[in-house]
Design an enzyme around this catalytic site. Structure first.
Site, short mmCIF file in Angstrom:
data_model
loop_
_atom_site.label_atom_id
_atom_site.label_comp_id
_atom_site.label_asym_id
_atom_site.label_seq_id
_atom_site.Cartn_x
_atom_site.Cartn_y
_atom_site.Cartn_z
N ASN A 8 6.65 32.04 28.87
CA ASN A 8 7.52 32.81 29.76
C ASN A 8 8.43 33.65 28.88
OD1 ASN A 8 9.39 33.76 31.57
ND2 ASN A 8 10.28 31.76 32.05
N LYS A 10 10.47 35.89 29.66
CA LYS A 10 11.75 36.27 30.29
C LYS A 10 12.05 37.74 30.01
CE LYS A 10 13.21 31.50 30.03
NZ LYS A 10 14.31 30.54 30.07
N GLU A 96 16.24 30.35 36.96
CA GLU A 96 17.09 31.53 36.74
C GLU A 96 17.03 32.46 37.94
OE1 GLU A 96 15.34 32.48 32.96
OE2 GLU A 96 16.31 30.72 32.09
N GLU A 165 10.99 21.79 35.48
CA GLU A 165 11.88 22.34 34.47
C GLU A 165 13.32 21.89 34.76
OE1 GLU A 165 10.05 26.01 32.37
OE2 GLU A 165 11.31 26.69 34.02
P1 PGA Z 1 12.90 27.39 27.21
O1 PGA Z 1 12.62 28.03 28.65
O2 PGA Z 1 11.59 26.92 26.65
O3 PGA Z 1 13.50 28.52 26.42
O4 PGA Z 1 13.86 26.27 27.43
C1 PGA Z 1 11.64 27.47 29.50
C2 PGA Z 1 11.64 28.22 30.80
O5 PGA Z 1 12.70 28.64 31.26
O6 PGA Z 1 10.56 28.45 31.39
#
Ligand code: PGA
Length: 250
Positions: A8, A10, A96, A165
């Protein structure tokens, strides 16, 4: 069961750095037996991912999808549009988006349904806050998040992917222990089983890195990982993919 490891990205990347990362994945992705690999990129880069990854072993997808198929919904992107760029997956209901964009459990369920209707596999995210964990509400929270999705998808529920998550573990470097994650995954699996959907892959996400991936992925009900920060560094992401290829609990 085949393991599924999804990056991901983001809100990260640009054309140049994406090209390098995609090339690194394309080069290595084909040689990992037993693991399906995918990256969920920002919308404008779907075509770049498609061009870089087509005819290879690495799939690609988006980080969100509209609950609507078409219409006056400024800024939205439909599943059918994603599909035109070869997207196999769309992350839905990431914490998020729930937190910063006010997505309710019902919105997430509608998005999951719209994704499947448009031929895209939704990766539905659930997870509790630290406060909820401390108040022993973890199971109730994740089940309440999952329930409307199961109701919306009905007999198609078996075609989704689920991701646990814990919010307190996302981007914090503080991973759930393998035991903590497994306990929640077992609860989710049991609920899926009630609807005949026990084959739904249940991914773990939250600060997964090359150091902790093996222990997490060795748990019997952890079928893969949703990886944020570590997916931006091709060698870290590929190390996690390697960990998925050799878990001990599956
Ligand atoms: P992270 O994010 O591995 O940076 O903790 C995971 C996610 O939000 O899918």
């Amino acid at each position: 069961m085949t393991m599924l490891v999804v990056g991901n990205w983001k809100l990260h990347g640009d054309w140049h750095s994406n090209a390098e990362r995609l090339a690194a994945l394309h080069g290595h992705g084909a040689v990992v037996p037993g693991v399906t690999l995918a990256v969920c990129v920002p919308m404008p880069y779907l075509q770049q991912a498609q061009q870089a990854l087509q005819n290879g072993a690495v799939a690609w997808g988006a980080q969100d999808v509209s609950a609507h198929a078409t219409g006056a919904y400024t800024g939205e992107v439909s599943a059918a549009m994603l599909k035109e760029f070869g997207a196999r997956f769309a992350i839905v209901g990431h914490s998020e988006r729930r937190q910063y964009h006010g997505e309710s459990n019902e919105t997430v369920a509608a998005k999951a349904r719209a994704a499947l209707a448009g031929g895209v596999v939704p990766i539905v995210c659930v997870g509790e806050s630290l406060q909820q964990r401390q108040a022993q509400q973890t199971e109730a929270v994740v089940l309440a998040q999952l329930e409307p999705v199961l109701q919306a998808l009905q007999q198609d529920a078996g075609r989704m992917v689920l991701a646990y998550e814990p919010i307190w573990a996302i981007g914090t470097g503080q991973t759930a222990t393998a035991e903590q994650a497994q306990a929640v995954h077992a609860v989710l699996r049991a609920r899926l089983q009630q609807d005949g959907a026990s084959s739904v892959p249940v991914l773990y996400g939250g600060s997964v890195n090359p150091g902790n991936a093996s222990a997490l992925l060795a748990q019997p009900d952890i079928d893969g990982a949703l990886v944020g920060g570590a997916s931006l560094v091709a060698e870290d992401f590929l190390a996690i993919v390697q960990a998925a290829a050799t878990p001990t609990g599956h």
